[in-house]
Design an enzyme around this catalytic site. Structure first.
Site, PDB file in Angstrom:
ATOM      1  N   CYS A 110       0.804  -1.225   0.000  1.00 30.58           N
ATOM      2  CA  CYS A 110       0.000   0.000   0.000  1.00 30.58           C
ATOM      3  C   CYS A 110       0.838   1.276   0.000  1.00 30.58           C
ATOM      4  CB  CYS A 110      -0.988   0.002   1.171  1.00 30.58           C
ATOM      5  SG  CYS A 110      -0.247  -0.224   2.792  1.00 30.58           S
ATOM      6  N   ASP A 349      -7.511   5.630  -1.510  1.00 28.76           N
ATOM      7  CA  ASP A 349      -7.192   4.396  -0.800  1.00 28.76           C
ATOM      8  C   ASP A 349      -6.651   3.343  -1.769  1.00 28.76           C
ATOM      9  OD1 ASP A 349      -7.081   2.201   0.862  1.00 28.76           O
ATOM     10  OD2 ASP A 349      -9.042   2.535   1.758  1.00 28.76           O
ATOM     11  N   HIS A 351      -6.097   0.168  -1.075  1.00 29.00           N
ATOM     12  CA  HIS A 351      -6.304  -1.176  -0.529  1.00 29.00           C
ATOM     13  C   HIS A 351      -7.297  -2.054  -1.283  1.00 29.00           C
ATOM     14  CE1 HIS A 351      -4.526   0.949   2.958  1.00 29.00           C
ATOM     15  NE2 HIS A 351      -3.948  -0.218   3.165  1.00 29.00           N
TER      16      HIS A 351
END
Length: 460
Positions: A110, A349, A351
């Site tokens: 990440c 994000d 993820h």
């Protein structure tokens, strides 16, 4: 025996990918609320959602890409601007990373993805300018959690069945977007640059700034595929990746990484000089006598927890049009911060685990590289370790940037010390000489010796 271990690693990777899709899908379903009474800042641009109708009792507007409500203020302009930023997330089923059987970066990549997003924004600013937006940004399909998780489950079952049969599942063929009418030459050229920038971050060994290249560069410092990377380490990997890039299109831009929270102006100015033997170019093929510089500054905004006194500083940074964002997050989760409203940070994000896309084709689909759904996080949940990025087009630009930032960096009575400083001259003038390995990778620590967990941000 080795083949058997590889198969176990592949199955493990598929389970991790499916688990992350389930784990983070709740965020897809949730709406992100924005106040209509407070301005929203996105990488130096300010948007107001205030409603002119004084009789409207609603004080908040919720963002969801399939919202059928009437857009108030310049909400649509904000949505288009946000969705135009390049979104780089976990991917699965890409070619195995060097020295491993891993075909996904789910669960560990990440921070590298957040770094890629910030570097992509720097490249977009370089070739297309901060005002550029993607013409198809508002037509992106909504991120639906139930569809996402059910698709992930079907893919996992299919992958496991294929693994048991000894066959690799066939990758779905991308469907090219419908073509509209004839476009002007300038618009077409901008779309070529847009697609080229995205392709540099593809998930294959040949991609100039892709995961395979970044992991390979990390190996020189003892990092391996599957290890966790801190924001300071990523800054140095990005510098090395751009420095060694062979694509002529990347010859006109370099990365400078600050040393110990200090930006040495002489070193930045040197970085603006053209790469020997290669004339840099900007969009449109206009030769320039200088290189642009992406300035990365790894810093720490507090001790074990974020110091709330630094929030105004972070706001000031994200309000600048030459800011390209912040690699940060919260403990064990890295995000790419791009803006704020009131006391909350707006982020992208990384993820969500998406399928591999072959960017070597001329018409590869761009939809999965853009996110229609902004997310917010309270500032007090931010991990203090982060890397700030700025884009400087020329030496004159840098002089203006350093002058403006020096004013923002003046410490308050509460902060006592500035987050980072500008110093004239070169780093070598201050005798900051250390062993070669330490100088090249100053933010790498042995986490086992320090007793830190794999998900903690590395102390700077």
């Amino acid at each position: 025996m080795e083949k058997g271990n590889d198969e176990v690693e592949k199955l493990k990777s598929k389970f991790v990918s499916a688990w992350h899709n389930v784990k983070y899908s709740w965020a897809l379903k949730s709406k992100t609320s924005f106040s209509r009474n407070s301005p929203v800042f996105l990488l130096g641009k300010c948007y107001h959602f205030k409603v002119d109708d004084e009789e409207s009792p609603t004080e908040d507007c919720s963002f969801q890409s399939n919202d059928d409500g009437i857009l108030m203020g310049n909400v649509e302009a904000f949505r288009k601007d946000f969705a135009s930023r390049v979104w780089l997330t976990y991917r699965e089923d890409f070619p195995a990373l060097f020295g491993s059987a891993l075909t996904s970066d789910c669960g560990w990549g990440c921070t590298l993805r957040a770094g890629q997003m910030m570097l992509a924004q720097g490249l977009i600013s370089h070739f297309l300018g901060r005002d550029w937006t993607w013409s198809e940004a508002l037509s992106l399909q909504p991120l639906d959690a139930e569809t996402w998780t059910s698709t992930a489950a079907r893919k996992l079952v299919a992958s496991l069945e294929a693994s048991l049969q000894g066959d690799r599942p066939m990758a779905p063929q991308p469907v090219p977007p419908a073509q509209g009418g004839a476009e002007e030459a300038d618009t077409h050229l901008r779309e070529v640059y847009h697609r080229t920038v995205v392709s540099w971050f593809g998930d294959g060994p040949s991609a100039q700034l892709g995961m395979h290249r970044l992991v390979e560069l990390g190996r020189t410092s003892g990092k391996r595929a599957g290890d966790w990377y801190g924001p300071g380490v990523v800054a140095h990997i990005l510098r090395k990746a751009l420095e060694e890039a062979t694509d002529p299109g990347l010859a006109g831009i370099s990365v400078y990484v600050a040393q110990d929270c200090t930006v040495y102006s002489g070193d930045v100015i040197d970085s603006h000089a053209p790469r020997p033997g290669v004339p840099p170019e900007l969009a449109g093929g206009v030769p320039m006598d200088t290189r642009a510089v992406i300035i990365l500054i790894p810093i720490r905004l507090g001790g074990e927890k974020i110091n709330p006194d630094y929030f105004n500083f972070v706001k000031g940074i994200l309000s600048l049009d030459y800011c390209i964002g912040i690699i940060g997050g919260k403990p064990k989760q890295a995000y790419y911060f791009v803006g704020f409203q009131d006391d909350s940070l707006i982020y992208m994000d990384p993820h969500y685990c998406q399928a591999f896309v072959d960017v070597s084709t001329s018409d590869f689909p761009l939809q999965s590289y853009h996110c229609p759904s902004p997310k917010k996080m309270p500032f007090n949940k931010m991990d203090p370790s982060c890397t700030i990025g700025f884009y400087s087009r020329s030496v004159e630009d840098y002089n203006r940037i350093s002058s403006e930032l020096s004013k923002i960096l003046k410490p308050s009575a509460k902060e006592k010390y500035p987050a980072f400083t500008f110093v004239s001259g070169h780093g070598r003038d201050y005798e900051l000489l250390r062993p070669a390995e330490k100088k090249e990778w100053p933010f790498i620590r042995d986490t086992r010796r320090l007793g830190a967990t794999a998900g903690d941000f590395v102390l700077l």
